[in-house]
Design an enzyme around this catalytic site. Structure first.
Site, mmCIF file in Angstrom:
data_model
loop_
_atom_site.group_PDB
_atom_site.id
_atom_site.type_symbol
_atom_site.label_atom_id
_atom_site.label_comp_id
_atom_site.label_asym_id
_atom_site.label_seq_id
_atom_site.Cartn_x
_atom_site.Cartn_y
_atom_site.Cartn_z
ATOM 1 C CG HIS A 69 -1.676 1.272 1.428
ATOM 2 N ND1 HIS A 69 -2.997 1.411 1.057
ATOM 3 C CD2 HIS A 69 -1.309 2.473 1.954
ATOM 4 C CE1 HIS A 69 -3.398 2.639 1.334
ATOM 5 N NE2 HIS A 69 -2.399 3.305 1.888
ATOM 6 C CD GLU A 70 2.088 3.546 3.652
ATOM 7 O OE1 GLU A 70 2.483 4.644 3.210
ATOM 8 O OE2 GLU A 70 0.992 3.413 4.236
ATOM 9 C CG HIS B 8 1.133 6.618 -0.878
ATOM 10 N ND1 HIS B 8 0.006 7.305 -1.255
ATOM 11 C CD2 HIS B 8 0.848 6.058 0.330
ATOM 12 C CE1 HIS B 8 -0.928 7.176 -0.321
ATOM 13 N NE2 HIS B 8 -0.446 6.425 0.649
ATOM 14 C CD GLU C 48 -4.246 6.297 2.288
ATOM 15 O OE1 GLU C 48 -4.147 5.156 2.773
ATOM 16 O OE2 GLU C 48 -3.276 7.015 2.052
#
Length: 285
Positions: free
Chosen positions: A130-131, A134, A178
């Site tokens: 998930h990070e 970004h 997100e």
């Protein structure tokens, strides 16, 4: 347990970017003077402040330091076709993870120990991915600005540089971003139940309760929340509920993953970009 995942060769950010992320990003880019505000906030002082604060108070993950976490990071980067950033582990009682990508500096990810304690290894990799999302989507400038707003309250001067309206728009953007990064987590794990399990544990989990949680019941709960949007008052209440949050509510994030995992878009992306064997697979931990 052992299994392998396919690297998504040549994966591009726009192939999995959430429509709300795209819309919010375009809206920010059209704001006059935003670049000047970012340069004012992301100068050398801010960069050095967060970099030094992080290396002084966190553990840098590597092949020699917490090698299992390092392996999860490397595998996720291979699947998402991304260079490996730094990963730090920080002692903190609030489960959280975040990414900083300072201009001219190496990007890094931070995970709190309480989050690691809550999750399985596959779920930890979903959070890492998930990070990484970004970074894959080049969220760095706006994301760092949002993180400054969240983490630097009272430490760095925000008033006079960013109006309340602009701060609200940036926080709306990060909520939309997100959803994209949850998709990156799904692409890396290639199992929607792993990603949704993270959401479940963030909603009401603890190391003591984790083994008793029922994912199917949580997915049904997420679908029920989504049903509320079919009424005008329900949609209004949901917007009021999330307006001050830095992230969408976990049940909504789980519902979005539930939808996208069953879409032709996701299935086509996995089948067209996959190359096996991509990585050596999971070891028996």
């Amino acid at each position: 347990m052992s299994f392998s995942k396919s690297a998504l060769i040549g994966l591009k950010a726009d192939q999995f970017r959430h429509p709300l992320d795209l819309e919010a990003t375009q809206a920010l880019k059209q704001l006059p003077g935003l670049d000047l505000a970012i340069r004012a906030l992301l100068g050398n002082v801010a960069e050095q402040f967060f970099y030094l604060e992080n290396i002084a108070s966190s553990i840098l993950v590597s092949e020699q330091q917490l090698p299992e976490l390092h392996q999860l990071l490397v595998e996720a980067c291979k699947v998402l076709d991304l260079d490996v950033p730094q990963l730090y582990v920080r002692q903190h009682p609030v489960p959280n993870a975040y990414t900083f990508a300072m201009r001219g500096k190496q990007p890094f990810i931070v995970m709190h120990t309480s989050l690691i304690d809550l999750l399985t290894l596959e779920e930890i990799q979903a959070v890492i991915a998930h990070e990484l999302g970004h970074l894959k989507c080049d969220h760095s400038v706006y994301l760092t600005l949002a993180n400054l707003l969240i983490l630097a309250a009272g430490q760095l001067p925000m008033g006079g540089v960013l109006t309340q309206g602009l701060q609200a728009q940036i926080m709306n953007w990060v909520r939309c971003a997100e959803f994209t990064c949850d998709r990156a987590a799904l692409l890396a794990t290639q199992d929607p139940r792993i990603t949704m399990s993270v959401m479940m544990k963030l909603t009401g989990g603890s190391p003591k309760l984790a083994s008793q949680l029922n994912l199917d019941a949580f997915i049904a709960q997420a679908r029920a929340y989504d049903e509320v949007s079919k009424t005008e008052i329900g949609e209004m209440l949901k917007q009021l509920q999330t307006a001050q949050l830095s992230h969408p509510v976990p049940v909504l994030r789980a519902r979005e993953i539930d939808r996208w995992a069953s879409s032709q878009e996701y299935q086509k992306l996995i089948s067209e970009r996959s190359e096996k064997p991509a990585i050596g697979g999971w070891r028996n931990w």
